[in-house]
Scaffold this motif. Structure first.
Motif, PDB file in Angstrom:
ATOM      1  N   SER A 202       3.471   0.945  10.694  1.00  0.00           N
ATOM      2  CA  SER A 202       2.779   0.928   9.407  1.00  0.00           C
ATOM      3  C   SER A 202       3.237   2.123   8.570  1.00  0.00           C
ATOM      4  CB  SER A 202       1.261   0.973   9.631  1.00  0.00           C
ATOM      5  OG  SER A 202       0.592   0.790   8.406  1.00  0.00           O
ATOM      6  N   ASP A 203       4.083   1.833   7.602  1.00  0.00           N
ATOM      7  CA  ASP A 203       4.654   2.867   6.739  1.00  0.00           C
ATOM      8  C   ASP A 203       3.655   3.156   5.625  1.00  0.00           C
ATOM      9  OD1 ASP A 203       6.043   4.326   4.840  1.00  0.00           O
ATOM     10  OD2 ASP A 203       7.899   3.179   5.036  1.00  0.00           O
ATOM     11  N   GLU A 204       2.974   4.308   5.741  1.00  0.00           N
ATOM     12  CA  GLU A 204       1.888   4.646   4.803  1.00  0.00           C
ATOM     13  C   GLU A 204       2.224   5.913   4.026  1.00  0.00           C
ATOM     14  OE1 GLU A 204      -1.916   4.420   6.857  1.00  0.00           O
ATOM     15  OE2 GLU A 204      -1.314   2.602   7.937  1.00  0.00           O
ATOM     16  N   VAL A 205       3.494   6.083   3.680  1.00  0.00           N
ATOM     17  CA  VAL A 205       3.889   7.350   3.043  1.00  0.00           C
ATOM     18  C   VAL A 205       3.210   7.560   1.680  1.00  0.00           C
ATOM     19  CG1 VAL A 205       6.114   7.462   4.243  1.00  0.00           C
ATOM     20  CG2 VAL A 205       6.024   6.490   1.950  1.00  0.00           C
ATOM     21  N   TYR A 206       2.775   6.461   1.044  1.00  0.00           N
ATOM     22  CA  TYR A 206       2.093   6.615  -0.260  1.00  0.00           C
ATOM     23  C   TYR A 206       0.579   6.509  -0.098  1.00  0.00           C
ATOM     24  CZ  TYR A 206       6.869   5.984  -1.806  1.00  0.00           C
ATOM     25  OH  TYR A 206       8.229   6.133  -1.972  1.00  0.00           O
ATOM     26  N   GLU A 207       0.066   6.887   1.076  1.00  0.00           N
ATOM     27  CA  GLU A 207      -1.362   6.700   1.391  1.00  0.00           C
ATOM     28  C   GLU A 207      -2.295   7.333   0.362  1.00  0.00           C
ATOM     29  OE1 GLU A 207      -2.827   8.920   4.885  1.00  0.00           O
ATOM     30  OE2 GLU A 207      -1.016  10.125   4.841  1.00  0.00           O
ATOM     31  N   HIS A 208      -1.849   8.408  -0.298  1.00  0.00           N
ATOM     32  CA  HIS A 208      -2.738   9.093  -1.245  1.00  0.00           C
ATOM     33  C   HIS A 208      -2.480   8.710  -2.700  1.00  0.00           C
ATOM     34  CE1 HIS A 208      -4.281  11.332   2.074  1.00  0.00           C
ATOM     35  NE2 HIS A 208      -3.081  11.788   2.374  1.00  0.00           N
ATOM     36  N   MET A 209      -1.718   7.665  -2.895  1.00  0.00           N
ATOM     37  CA  MET A 209      -1.417   7.238  -4.273  1.00  0.00           C
ATOM     38  C   MET A 209      -1.872   5.804  -4.464  1.00  0.00           C
ATOM     39  SD  MET A 209       2.346   8.811  -4.345  1.00  0.00           S
ATOM     40  CE  MET A 209       2.559  10.343  -3.454  1.00  0.00           C
ATOM     41  N   VAL A 210      -3.186   5.651  -4.628  1.00  0.00           N
ATOM     42  CA  VAL A 210      -3.797   4.344  -4.841  1.00  0.00           C
ATOM     43  C   VAL A 210      -4.691   4.475  -6.070  1.00  0.00           C
ATOM     44  CG1 VAL A 210      -5.319   2.599  -3.848  1.00  0.00           C
ATOM     45  CG2 VAL A 210      -3.702   3.797  -2.389  1.00  0.00           C
ATOM     46  N   PHE A 211      -4.583   3.512  -6.994  1.00  0.00           N
ATOM     47  CA  PHE A 211      -5.195   3.701  -8.316  1.00  0.00           C
ATOM     48  C   PHE A 211      -6.397   2.792  -8.553  1.00  0.00           C
ATOM     49  CE2 PHE A 211      -0.442   4.325  -9.059  1.00  0.00           C
ATOM     50  CZ  PHE A 211      -0.492   5.645  -8.668  1.00  0.00           C
ATOM     51  N   ASP A 212      -7.042   3.057  -9.691  1.00  0.00           N
ATOM     52  CA  ASP A 212      -8.126   2.225 -10.207  1.00  0.00           C
ATOM     53  C   ASP A 212      -9.287   2.100  -9.213  1.00  0.00           C
ATOM     54  OD1 ASP A 212      -6.530   1.702 -12.538  1.00  0.00           O
ATOM     55  OD2 ASP A 212      -5.380   0.278 -11.334  1.00  0.00           O
ATOM     56  N   GLY A 213      -9.511   3.184  -8.473  1.00  0.00           N
ATOM     57  CA  GLY A 213     -10.681   3.228  -7.582  1.00  0.00           C
ATOM     58  C   GLY A 213     -10.504   2.482  -6.275  1.00  0.00           C
ATOM     59  N   ALA A 214      -9.345   1.872  -6.048  1.00  0.00           N
ATOM     60  CA  ALA A 214      -9.136   1.138  -4.796  1.00  0.00           C
ATOM     61  C   ALA A 214      -8.949   2.131  -3.639  1.00  0.00           C
ATOM     62  CB  ALA A 214      -7.913   0.232  -4.903  1.00  0.00           C
ATOM     63  N   ALA A 215      -9.118   1.635  -2.416  1.00  0.00           N
ATOM     64  CA  ALA A 215      -8.960   2.494  -1.233  1.00  0.00           C
ATOM     65  C   ALA A 215      -7.655   2.146  -0.532  1.00  0.00           C
ATOM     66  CB  ALA A 215     -10.123   2.264  -0.279  1.00  0.00           C
ATOM     67  N   HIS A 216      -7.085   3.141   0.143  1.00  0.00           N
ATOM     68  CA  HIS A 216      -5.924   2.873   0.995  1.00  0.00           C
ATOM     69  C   HIS A 216      -6.421   2.276   2.302  1.00  0.00           C
ATOM     70  CE1 HIS A 216      -2.367   3.173   3.359  1.00  0.00           C
ATOM     71  NE2 HIS A 216      -2.854   4.111   4.131  1.00  0.00           N
ATOM     72  N   GLU A 217      -5.955   1.091   2.607  1.00  0.00           N
ATOM     73  CA  GLU A 217      -6.386   0.424   3.843  1.00  0.00           C
ATOM     74  C   GLU A 217      -5.388   0.752   4.949  1.00  0.00           C
ATOM     75  OE1 GLU A 217      -9.220  -0.805   4.139  1.00  0.00           O
ATOM     76  OE2 GLU A 217      -9.855  -1.240   2.090  1.00  0.00           O
ATOM     77  N   SER A 218      -5.542   1.930   5.519  1.00  0.00           N
ATOM     78  CA  SER A 218      -4.668   2.332   6.625  1.00  0.00           C
ATOM     79  C   SER A 218      -4.864   1.395   7.812  1.00  0.00           C
ATOM     80  CB  SER A 218      -5.016   3.759   7.050  1.00  0.00           C
ATOM     81  OG  SER A 218      -4.313   4.084   8.234  1.00  0.00           O
ATOM     82  N   ALA A 219      -3.769   1.098   8.507  1.00  0.00           N
ATOM     83  CA  ALA A 219      -3.892   0.286   9.729  1.00  0.00           C
ATOM     84  C   ALA A 219      -4.810   0.973  10.734  1.00  0.00           C
ATOM     85  CB  ALA A 219      -2.516   0.034  10.330  1.00  0.00           C
ATOM     86  N   SER A 220      -4.946   2.296  10.607  1.00  0.00           N
ATOM     87  CA  SER A 220      -5.798   3.022  11.551  1.00  0.00           C
ATOM     88  C   SER A 220      -7.275   2.664  11.393  1.00  0.00           C
ATOM     89  CB  SER A 220      -5.614   4.538  11.376  1.00  0.00           C
ATOM     90  OG  SER A 220      -6.036   4.940  10.091  1.00  0.00           O
ATOM     91  N   ARG A 221      -7.653   2.088  10.266  1.00  0.00           N
ATOM     92  CA  ARG A 221      -9.059   1.706  10.053  1.00  0.00           C
ATOM     93  C   ARG A 221      -9.468   0.495  10.885  1.00  0.00           C
ATOM     94  NH1 ARG A 221     -11.555   3.379   5.037  1.00  0.00           N
ATOM     95  NH2 ARG A 221     -10.059   4.118   3.484  1.00  0.00           N
ATOM     96  N   PHE A 222      -8.484  -0.302  11.320  1.00  0.00           N
ATOM     97  CA  PHE A 222      -8.787  -1.602  11.927  1.00  0.00           C
ATOM     98  C   PHE A 222      -8.465  -1.555  13.422  1.00  0.00           C
ATOM     99  CE2 PHE A 222      -7.800  -1.887   7.511  1.00  0.00           C
ATOM    100  CZ  PHE A 222      -8.770  -2.743   7.005  1.00  0.00           C
ATOM    101  N   GLY A 223      -9.490  -1.705  14.244  1.00  0.00           N
ATOM    102  CA  GLY A 223      -9.315  -1.522  15.689  1.00  0.00           C
ATOM    103  C   GLY A 223      -8.181  -2.347  16.278  1.00  0.00           C
ATOM    104  N   GLY A 224      -8.111  -3.611  15.864  1.00  0.00           N
ATOM    105  CA  GLY A 224      -7.106  -4.515  16.419  1.00  0.00           C
ATOM    106  C   GLY A 224      -5.694  -4.185  15.953  1.00  0.00           C
ATOM    107  N   LEU A 225      -5.596  -3.441  14.862  1.00  0.00           N
ATOM    108  CA  LEU A 225      -4.274  -2.976  14.411  1.00  0.00           C
ATOM    109  C   LEU A 225      -3.986  -1.595  15.002  1.00  0.00           C
ATOM    110  CD1 LEU A 225      -4.311  -4.110  10.643  1.00  0.00           C
ATOM    111  CD2 LEU A 225      -3.062  -5.144  12.557  1.00  0.00           C
ATOM    112  N   ALA A 226      -4.975  -0.708  14.953  1.00  0.00           N
ATOM    113  CA  ALA A 226      -4.761   0.674  15.416  1.00  0.00           C
ATOM    114  C   ALA A 226      -4.274   0.708  16.856  1.00  0.00           C
ATOM    115  CB  ALA A 226      -6.047   1.478  15.256  1.00  0.00           C
ATOM    116  N   GLU A 227      -4.777  -0.198  17.698  1.00  0.00           N
ATOM    117  CA  GLU A 227      -4.399  -0.163  19.129  1.00  0.00           C
ATOM    118  C   GLU A 227      -2.913  -0.458  19.332  1.00  0.00           C
ATOM    119  OE1 GLU A 227      -6.430  -3.207  21.303  1.00  0.00           O
ATOM    120  OE2 GLU A 227      -5.617  -4.838  20.070  1.00  0.00           O
ATOM    121  N   ARG A 228      -2.274  -1.075  18.326  1.00  0.00           N
ATOM    122  CA  ARG A 228      -0.869  -1.464  18.454  1.00  0.00           C
ATOM    123  C   ARG A 228      -0.006  -0.812  17.372  1.00  0.00           C
ATOM    124  NH1 ARG A 228      -0.583  -7.118  18.654  1.00  0.00           N
ATOM    125  NH2 ARG A 228      -2.791  -7.398  19.104  1.00  0.00           N
TER     126      ARG A 228
END
Ligand code: PMP
Ligand code: GLN
Length: 390
Positions: A202-228
C-alpha cells in the motif's frame, strides 16, 4: 592484445529508458520552462528541520544506525500510525526506516515475490512498480483504473486474481490522477482479498495530502488489509524534503522479517543524522496536520488560474497533482503536447500515458502544484496568454 569482451549486454530491463520525470525536468531546464512536471516542492522545508539535521551531525550521529532504523524515529512513526489510523505497529519488529518509498517498494517486491508469481498493478501507476516487479522475476498483471474517473473497478480486480497472485500494489492518494480511495473502496478490497493469501503493498506516500475534509483511508485502518499489508510512506513528501530519500514501512512482524532480510543486503540502513532529525521533529510537532490546508490552497489557486485557459480540469482529491484534459487545446498526443508545452509555451507537465506500460493516450496531462505561489502564477500567466484559443 585484442579483447574478446563484447559489451553487448542482455538487458534485465530491455523496455526501460530514462524516467519521464528526469527527461521532462531536463527539457524544462534547457528551455527555461516553469517546471510543473516532476513532483517536488520548489520551496524550503521548515528551517527547524535542517537545524535538527545539523545538530544531529554535530552531536556525532554520523555512523551506522541500527539496521531497521533509529529507534526514536520508529517510535515516532508507531505513535503517529496509532494516533491517526488506530493501529499499533511495534517499533521493534514492525516498522523499518527505508531510503525513501522507492527502495521500500523495491525491497518489498524482492522479498516477497518469487519468479513466476503474479503481481497486480492498477494503471496508471507510479513508474517504478513495473520494472521492480520484473527485476523480482514476477509477472505483471495490469488492471486499468476506470478511464475518466480513475476509480478502482473491483470487478476487473476480481477477474485478475488467480492462484498465482502473490501481491497487489495500491496507491491512495493516487499519483498521477489525484483520486483518493473511500472507506467503501477499502472495504471492497478487504472483502475481495479475504479468501486469498494475497499481500497488499500500500503506497501511501501522499497520506497527508487529502482535501475537502476527506480522510486518508490507510490500509492500516482495516484489519483484513493490515494483516497482509506492507504500508509504505515517505518523509520526503510530508516534510518537503524529497531529496533526503527517507521513508518507512509498517507491516506485521512475519512480513517485516522477510522485508528486513532483503533490506539489510539492499541498503543495510539509512542516513543517520536525517533519521535523528526527523525523530526529534516528529516528537515536537505534527507538521503534517497543516498539510491538507496548505496544499488545498495551492490546488485552488492553480485551479482558479487554469479556469482561465482552455484546459478541462479533472478533480484533484489529494496528492499535489492536478490533471487536465488537453482535447480542447490541441490534437497532439499527450507526449508531443508536453514537449511542445515546454518548448513553445514555457510550462512543463507530464503525460498521463507515461504511467501506463503501453502508453495509453487519453489526452490528459499532469501538473504538480507543490510550488511557490509565484511559480504557479508564472506558469498560469504563460498558459493564459500564450496558448492558442480554439
Ligand atoms: N510512490 C509514489 C506514488 C510516488 O509519487 C513517489 C514519489 N516519487 C514515490 C513512491 C517515491 O517516493 P520516494 O521519493 O520517497 O522514494
Ligand atoms: N514522484 C515524483 C513524480 O511522480 C517524482 C519521482 C521521480 O522523479 N522519480 O513526479
Amino acid at each position: 592484445m585484442t579483447s574478446s569482451f563484447s559489451p553487448v549486454l542482455q538487458s534485465r530491463l530491455p523496455q526501460v529508458g530514462t524516467t519521464i520525470f528526469t527527461v521532462m525536468s531536463a527539457l524544462a531546464t534547457q528551455h527555461q520552462a516553469v517546471n510543473l512536471g516532476q513532483g517536488f516542492p520548489d520551496f524550503a522545508c521548515d528551517p527547524a528541520l535542517t537545524a535538527l539535521v545539523n545538530a544531529a551531525m554535530q552531536a556525532g550521529h554520523n555512523q551506522y544506525p541500527l539496521m531497521a532504523g533509529v529507534p526514536a524515529l520508529r517510535d515516532a512513526v508507531s505513535e503517529k500510525l496509532e494516533r491517526l489510523y488506530g493501529r499499533h505497529y511495534r517499533a521493534a519488529d514492525e516498522i523499518t526506516i527505508t531510503a525513501g518509498a522507492t527502495q521500500a517498494i523495491f525491497t518489498a517486491l524482492m522479498a516477497l515475490v518469487h519468479p513466476g508469481d503474479e503481481v497486480i498493478v492498477l494503471e496508471p501507476c507510479y513508474d517504478s512498480y513495473l520494472p521492480n516487479i520484473a527485476l523480482a522475476g514476477g509477472v505483471v498483471v495490469r488492471v486499468p483504473l476506470t478511464p475518466g474517473t480513475f476509480r478502482p473497478d473491483f470487478g476487473k480486480i476480481a477477474a485478475a486474481l488467480s492462484a498465482k497472485t502473490r501481491a497487489i500494489i495500491i496507491n491512495t492518494p493516487h499519483n498521477p490522477s489525484g483520486t483518493v480511495w473511500s472507506q467503501a473502496d477499502m472495504l471492497a478490497l478487504e472483502a475481495l482479498l479475504a479468501p486469498t493469501n494475497v499481500i497488499v503493498i500500500s503506497d501511501e506516500v501522499y497520506e497527508h495530502m487529502v482535501f475537502d475534509g476527506a480522510a486518508h483511508e490507510s490500509a492500516s485502518r482495516f484489519g483484513g488489509l493490515a494483516e497482509r499489508a506492507i504500508i509504505v510512506s515517505s518523509f520526503g513528501k510530508t516534510y518537503h524534503v524529497t531529496g533526503w530519500k527517507v521513508g518507512f514501512v509498517a507491516a506485521p512482524a512475519a512480513l517485516t522479517v522477510e522485508f528486513r532480510k532483503v533490506h539489510q543486503f539492499n541498503v543495510f540502513t539509512v542516513n543517520t543524522p536525517v533519521q535523528h532529525a526527523l525523530a526529534a521533529y516528529m516528537a515536537h510537532t505534527d507538521a503534517y496536520a497543516a498539510l491538507p490546508a496548505f496544499y488545498q490552497r495551492k490546488r485552488d489557486l492553480f485551479r482558479a488560474g487554469m479556469a482561465q485557459t482552455p484546459f478541462k480540469l479533472l478533480p484533484s482529491e489529494g496528492t499535489f497533482f492536478q490533471c487536465a484534459d488537453i482535447s480542447a487545446v490541441s490534437d497532439r498526443s499527450e507526449s508531443d503536447f508536453c514537449q511542445w508545452l515546454t518548448t513553445d509555451i514555457g510550462v512543463t507537465a507530464i503525460p498521463m500515458s507515461a504511467f501506463y506500460a503501453e502508453g495509453f493516450d487519453q489526452r490528459i496531462i499532469r501538473f504538480c502544484f507543490a510550488k511557490e505561489d509565484s511559480t504557479l502564477e508564472a506558469a498560469l500567466e504563460r498558459l493564459q496568454t500564450r496558448l492558442p484559443r480554439t
